[in-house]
Each structure stands twice: as C-alpha cells, then as structure tokens.
Design a protein around this motif. Structure first.
Motif, PDB file in Angstrom:
ATOM      1  N   GLY A 304       0.807  -1.213   0.000  1.00 29.36           N
ATOM      2  CA  GLY A 304       0.000   0.000   0.000  1.00 29.36           C
ATOM      3  C   GLY A 304       0.836   1.256   0.000  1.00 29.36           C
ATOM      4  O   GLY A 304       0.493   2.250  -0.654  1.00 29.36           O
ATOM      5  N   LEU A 305       1.959   1.231   0.707  1.00 31.59           N
ATOM      6  CA  LEU A 305       2.845   2.399   0.736  1.00 31.59           C
ATOM      7  C   LEU A 305       3.471   2.629  -0.637  1.00 31.59           C
ATOM      8  O   LEU A 305       3.570   3.768  -1.105  1.00 31.59           O
ATOM      9  CB  LEU A 305       3.923   2.208   1.803  1.00 31.59           C
ATOM     10  N   PHE A 306       3.878   1.555  -1.305  1.00 26.34           N
ATOM     11  CA  PHE A 306       4.415   1.682  -2.654  1.00 26.34           C
ATOM     12  C   PHE A 306       3.344   2.209  -3.610  1.00 26.34           C
ATOM     13  O   PHE A 306       3.621   3.057  -4.468  1.00 26.34           O
ATOM     14  CB  PHE A 306       4.946   0.336  -3.155  1.00 26.34           C
ATOM     15  N   ALA A 307       2.135   1.704  -3.481  1.00 24.75           N
ATOM     16  CA  ALA A 307       1.045   2.166  -4.344  1.00 24.75           C
ATOM     17  C   ALA A 307       0.764   3.648  -4.122  1.00 24.75           C
ATOM     18  O   ALA A 307       0.498   4.389  -5.071  1.00 24.75           O
ATOM     19  CB  ALA A 307      -0.208   1.336  -4.085  1.00 24.75           C
ATOM     20  N   ALA A 308       0.827   4.091  -2.862  1.00 16.40           N
ATOM     21  CA  ALA A 308       0.601   5.500  -2.555  1.00 16.40           C
ATOM     22  C   ALA A 308       1.682   6.373  -3.180  1.00 16.40           C
ATOM     23  O   ALA A 308       1.398   7.450  -3.718  1.00 16.40           O
ATOM     24  CB  ALA A 308       0.567   5.709  -1.038  1.00 16.40           C
ATOM     25  N   ALA A 309       2.921   5.911  -3.139  1.00 19.62           N
ATOM     26  CA  ALA A 309       4.015   6.677  -3.756  1.00 19.62           C
ATOM     27  C   ALA A 309       3.838   6.754  -5.266  1.00 19.62           C
ATOM     28  O   ALA A 309       4.030   7.802  -5.883  1.00 19.62           O
ATOM     29  CB  ALA A 309       5.357   6.042  -3.413  1.00 19.62           C
ATOM     30  N   ASP A 310       3.448   5.636  -5.881  1.00 17.20           N
ATOM     31  CA  ASP A 310       3.271   5.593  -7.331  1.00 17.20           C
ATOM     32  C   ASP A 310       2.125   6.505  -7.769  1.00 17.20           C
ATOM     33  O   ASP A 310       2.198   7.145  -8.826  1.00 17.20           O
ATOM     34  CB  ASP A 310       2.996   4.150  -7.761  1.00 17.20           C
ATOM     35  N   ALA A 311       1.075   6.578  -6.950  1.00 12.08           N
ATOM     36  CA  ALA A 311      -0.094   7.385  -7.302  1.00 12.08           C
ATOM     37  C   ALA A 311       0.108   8.866  -7.014  1.00 12.08           C
ATOM     38  O   ALA A 311      -0.479   9.726  -7.684  1.00 12.08           O
ATOM     39  CB  ALA A 311      -1.322   6.873  -6.546  1.00 12.08           C
ATOM     40  N   ALA A 312       0.933   9.195  -6.037  1.00 12.04           N
ATOM     41  CA  ALA A 312       1.083  10.594  -5.604  1.00 12.04           C
ATOM     42  C   ALA A 312       1.719  11.460  -6.678  1.00 12.04           C
ATOM     43  O   ALA A 312       1.245  12.554  -6.979  1.00 12.04           O
ATOM     44  CB  ALA A 312       1.906  10.656  -4.321  1.00 12.04           C
ATOM     45  N   VAL A 313       2.804  10.980  -7.250  1.00 12.02           N
ATOM     46  CA  VAL A 313       3.526  11.736  -8.281  1.00 12.02           C
ATOM     47  C   VAL A 313       3.831  10.769  -9.427  1.00 12.02           C
ATOM     48  O   VAL A 313       4.584   9.809  -9.234  1.00 12.02           O
ATOM     49  CB  VAL A 313       4.842  12.328  -7.736  1.00 12.02           C
ATOM     50  N   PRO A 314       3.251  11.002 -10.627  1.00 13.18           N
ATOM     51  CA  PRO A 314       3.443  10.048 -11.727  1.00 13.18           C
ATOM     52  C   PRO A 314       4.901   9.718 -12.026  1.00 13.18           C
ATOM     53  O   PRO A 314       5.238   8.579 -12.332  1.00 13.18           O
ATOM     54  CB  PRO A 314       2.774  10.769 -12.906  1.00 13.18           C
ATOM     55  N   SER A 315       5.786  10.710 -11.926  1.00 14.97           N
ATOM     56  CA  SER A 315       7.186  10.482 -12.265  1.00 14.97           C
ATOM     57  C   SER A 315       7.897   9.567 -11.278  1.00 14.97           C
ATOM     58  O   SER A 315       8.955   9.008 -11.584  1.00 14.97           O
ATOM     59  CB  SER A 315       7.937  11.810 -12.344  1.00 14.97           C
ATOM     60  N   LEU A 316       7.323   9.387 -10.077  1.00 11.78           N
ATOM     61  CA  LEU A 316       7.982   8.525  -9.088  1.00 11.78           C
ATOM     62  C   LEU A 316       7.993   7.063  -9.522  1.00 11.78           C
ATOM     63  O   LEU A 316       8.827   6.289  -9.068  1.00 11.78           O
ATOM     64  CB  LEU A 316       7.292   8.646  -7.727  1.00 11.78           C
ATOM     65  N   GLY A 317       7.084   6.673 -10.375  1.00 16.62           N
ATOM     66  CA  GLY A 317       7.065   5.289 -10.836  1.00 16.62           C
ATOM     67  C   GLY A 317       8.339   4.888 -11.538  1.00 16.62           C
ATOM     68  O   GLY A 317       8.753   3.724 -11.482  1.00 16.62           O
ATOM     69  N   ASP A 318       8.980   5.844 -12.211  1.00 12.45           N
ATOM     70  CA  ASP A 318      10.228   5.573 -12.917  1.00 12.45           C
ATOM     71  C   ASP A 318      11.455   5.822 -12.049  1.00 12.45           C
ATOM     72  O   ASP A 318      12.568   5.493 -12.454  1.00 12.45           O
ATOM     73  CB  ASP A 318      10.311   6.431 -14.179  1.00 12.45           C
ATOM     74  N   ALA A 319      11.269   6.431 -10.880  1.00 14.21           N
ATOM     75  CA  ALA A 319      12.380   6.633  -9.950  1.00 14.21           C
ATOM     76  C   ALA A 319      12.715   5.323  -9.257  1.00 14.21           C
ATOM     77  O   ALA A 319      11.993   4.324  -9.374  1.00 14.21           O
ATOM     78  CB  ALA A 319      12.008   7.701  -8.919  1.00 14.21           C
ATOM     79  N   ASP A 320      13.812   5.305  -8.539  1.00 18.74           N
ATOM     80  CA  ASP A 320      14.183   4.101  -7.793  1.00 18.74           C
ATOM     81  C   ASP A 320      13.124   3.766  -6.751  1.00 18.74           C
ATOM     82  O   ASP A 320      12.422   4.649  -6.241  1.00 18.74           O
ATOM     83  CB  ASP A 320      15.527   4.296  -7.100  1.00 18.74           C
ATOM     84  N   PHE A 321      13.024   2.485  -6.421  1.00 15.76           N
ATOM     85  CA  PHE A 321      11.960   2.085  -5.500  1.00 15.76           C
ATOM     86  C   PHE A 321      12.132   2.632  -4.096  1.00 15.76           C
ATOM     87  O   PHE A 321      11.196   2.625  -3.300  1.00 15.76           O
ATOM     88  CB  PHE A 321      11.755   0.573  -5.508  1.00 15.76           C
ATOM     89  N   CYS A 322      13.306   3.194  -3.786  1.00 16.23           N
ATOM     90  CA  CYS A 322      13.445   3.835  -2.484  1.00 16.23           C
ATOM     91  C   CYS A 322      12.684   5.166  -2.430  1.00 16.23           C
ATOM     92  O   CYS A 322      12.569   5.783  -1.364  1.00 16.23           O
ATOM     93  CB  CYS A 322      14.905   4.024  -2.099  1.00 16.23           C
ATOM     94  N   ALA A 323      12.113   5.593  -3.576  1.00 19.17           N
ATOM     95  CA  ALA A 323      11.237   6.770  -3.577  1.00 19.17           C
ATOM     96  C   ALA A 323       9.945   6.509  -2.813  1.00 19.17           C
ATOM     97  O   ALA A 323       9.145   7.432  -2.615  1.00 19.17           O
ATOM     98  CB  ALA A 323      10.926   7.194  -5.014  1.00 19.17           C
ATOM     99  N   VAL A 324       9.743   5.288  -2.354  1.00 20.11           N
ATOM    100  CA  VAL A 324       8.631   5.013  -1.439  1.00 20.11           C
ATOM    101  C   VAL A 324       8.722   5.923  -0.212  1.00 20.11           C
ATOM    102  O   VAL A 324       7.731   6.156   0.491  1.00 20.11           O
ATOM    103  CB  VAL A 324       8.631   3.520  -1.034  1.00 20.11           C
ATOM    104  N   MET A 325       9.900   6.482   0.020  1.00 17.06           N
ATOM    105  CA  MET A 325      10.104   7.435   1.109  1.00 17.06           C
ATOM    106  C   MET A 325       9.139   8.616   1.006  1.00 17.06           C
ATOM    107  O   MET A 325       8.687   9.154   2.030  1.00 17.06           O
ATOM    108  CB  MET A 325      11.555   7.943   1.067  1.00 17.06           C
TER     109      MET A 325
END
Length: 338
Positions: A304-325
């Motif tokens: 759920g935290l990863f999904a929230a990060a992916d949904a919050a800012v579209p460009s974060l999906g292509d960033a490293d997975f530590c962008a879950v921060m």
C-alpha cells in the motif's frame, strides 16, 4: 625455458630479443583470442534495458559473441561499438533466436514479454527444434508456464531465470539467478550465468517455481524498504538525526546492504533509478496474489505504501523504489494511517 646457450646468445648478440619475443607472444595471444571469438558459438540476448545492458556487457566482456535485439536501437548500437566484431545487432527477436542455440531475455513486464514473443518477427517465430530460451523477467508463475508451453509447442526448450539484484549488480556480475525448467538447458548455460551472477539456485524442472521464489524475495525486500522509509520519516518528524539513525541501523542486527545503500538516499530524497518503483510495486502485487491464492495472511501495508508513492507523483514510478520514502513522508506529515 630455452637452453642456456641460446639464452646467452640472445643476451649477447640481440639485447632486445627477449622484449621482441614477449611482444610476439602478446600479439599471438591477441590473434588466438580473436579467432576464438569468431569460432565460438554465439548466444542471443533480447532486451537491453536497465538490467539487460549490464548483463549483456558481462557476457560480451567474457569473450562471448552475442546477437542482440532491443526495442531502442541506441543501446544495441552502443554495445556493438564497445565490442566490435563480437556483437551483432539483429533486425528482430526472431533473427536472434534463429542465429543462436541459446537466447536470454530480460524484459520488464508481462505486457512487454507478450509483445516481444508474439509480434511479427517476434521470439516465437524464431523458435524451432533445438532452440533454447532462458527468460530472466519477473512475471507471475502462470505467465512463465504459459510462455514455456508455447516454446515447447514449437520444439524449443525453456528455462525461467529471474534475478535478485538491480542495476549495479547486473553491471558487476553479482546477480543471483533463480532457475527452473529444462535441466539440460540450465546446465549448458551455467558458464554464462556465472559470467553474469555470483551464484545460481536451481528450483527444479517445473516452470513457475523460480518465479515464486523471486516474488517471495521481492516481497521481503519491499517490506524491508517500506519499514525503513516509515522509520526514517518518523525519525525526521521527531527531530532525530538521520545520520545517527543510519549509524545505529548499520551497526546492529538490522544492518544489510540495502539499508546501507538506500538509507542515505532516502534521507536526502535522492532516488537515482536502479530498480524502478513501478516494477517493485508490480512484483509485490504479484506476491500478494500468490498469498491470497494460498489463503495466507500476508500484510499488504508495505504494498500500500508503494502504491501511494506511485499514485502521488506520476514520475515517481520511474524513480528508484526507495522513492517510497515520499509516501512515508506524506503519511507522517498528514497523520494518515493506512
């Protein structure tokens, strides 16, 4: 070692003789190496993305002739330029498979795999008796089993070989391969797998077993990273030093290569891509599907935290997975509870 009389003559009459002999040996070694490259059987590689580029370079650097194809021509051309005469850029996936007895594939998603296998000039068009495919993608087990069945129908053999590791391990030959499928094909590929990885686990002859192993590993990894993100976000909210938190983690039982590498990046909010967040989310969702199918109570909070990060800012999906921060920071700032 030459006879003493010959050595004395060389020293007396031709002081540069030994140096010339050494240069001759080096020259001959280079010629023999080039001849070996030309005579060695080529291996195919399809998919030169974040992972595939490093893997293919490891094979080419080990002296393995390659036939390659990727959807972006730039990566293939760059690889061929780095290894002139050793890398052939093919016009299609089918051309790669037709030219090689073994072909590796490293594609990013189920949709990408379906396209490259089934397109006009795709992988399946090149498969015939004696052709072997070694697919390194991370897919659902049933996806891998379906691909294997289609390859078998055309007379080929199939091994699934998903990897643990990201961009740097791929470039450094430090991947871990989890393999399942045709054992003869697996054994024939061991030297190539050793050039790309630090060790390999053979999970049996049933295709899908290695994919299950990979999804379990990535669920553990993602859950650990989500916990790290939440801990660092909490530390920040409490006014604690991220450097001190990192020092305690690195010096205690929670120490791990991932915590040591990703923790400082997360504290600085810098996310250079080694493993895209959108792909980590895909893998964790696949793992949860396996748990649900097995009636196992696996927590979905990290996913759920990863999904929230992916949904919050579209460009974060292509960033490293530590962008879950970023999702952990947002949750800490708003006091939201998932």
């Amino acid at each position: 070692r030459p006879p003493a009389r010959f050595a004395r003559q060389t020293k007396t009459r031709n002081p540069g003789g030994r140096r010339a002999a050494c240069r001759f040996c080096v020259h001959m070694h280079a010629i023999l190496f080039c001849l070996a490259l030309r005579s060695a059987e080529p291996v195919g590689f399809i998919g030169l993305g974040i992972m595939g580029q490093g893997m293919a370079r490891r094979l080419a650097s080990s002296g393995q002739p390659l036939h390659v194809w990727t959807r972006g021509a730039t990566a293939a051309s760059a690889l061929a330029s780095e290894h002139p005469g050793a890398v052939t850029v093919a016009e299609s996936p089918a051309a790669v498979v037709e030219a090689c007895s073994r072909t590796y594939l490293m594609l990013s998603t189920p949709d990408a795999c379906e396209e490259v296998y089934s397109m006009r000039g795709g992988v399946l068009e090149g498969v015939s008796d004696g052709k072997a495919l070694i697919d390194c993608a991370t897919l659902r087990p049933e996806d891998m089993a379906a691909l294997a069945e289609r390859v078998h129908e055309r007379g080929g053999s199939f091994v699934e070989a998903p990897v643990s590791g990201s961009k740097a391990p791929a470039a450094n030959g430090a991947l871990i391969f989890m393999c399942a499928g045709d054992e003869e094909t697996f054994r024939s590929a061991e030297a190539e797998l050793a050039a790309m990885g630090k060790f390999t686990v053979f999970c049996g002859t049933t295709v899908g077993a290695a994919s299950k192993m990979k999804l379990v590993v990535n669920l553990v990894m993602g859950t650990q990273l989500a916990a790290l993100a939440e801990g660092l976000a909490l530390a920040s909210a409490l006014g604690l030093s991220s450097e001190d938190v990192q020092a305690v983690l690195d010096g205690g039982a929670m120490a791990s290569p991932m915590v040591a590498l990703k923790g400082p990046m997360m504290a600085k909010r810098e996310y250079p891509t080694a493993f895209p967040l959108k792909h980590a989310l895909k893998d964790m969702r696949f793992a949860l599907n396996l748990a649900e199918a097995s009636d196992l109570p696996v927590s979905a909070s990290a996913t759920g935290l990863f999904a929230a990060a992916d949904a919050a800012v579209p460009s974060l999906g292509d960033a490293d997975f530590c962008a879950v921060m970023e999702a952990a920071r947002a949750a800490a700032a708003t006091g939201s509870v998932r």
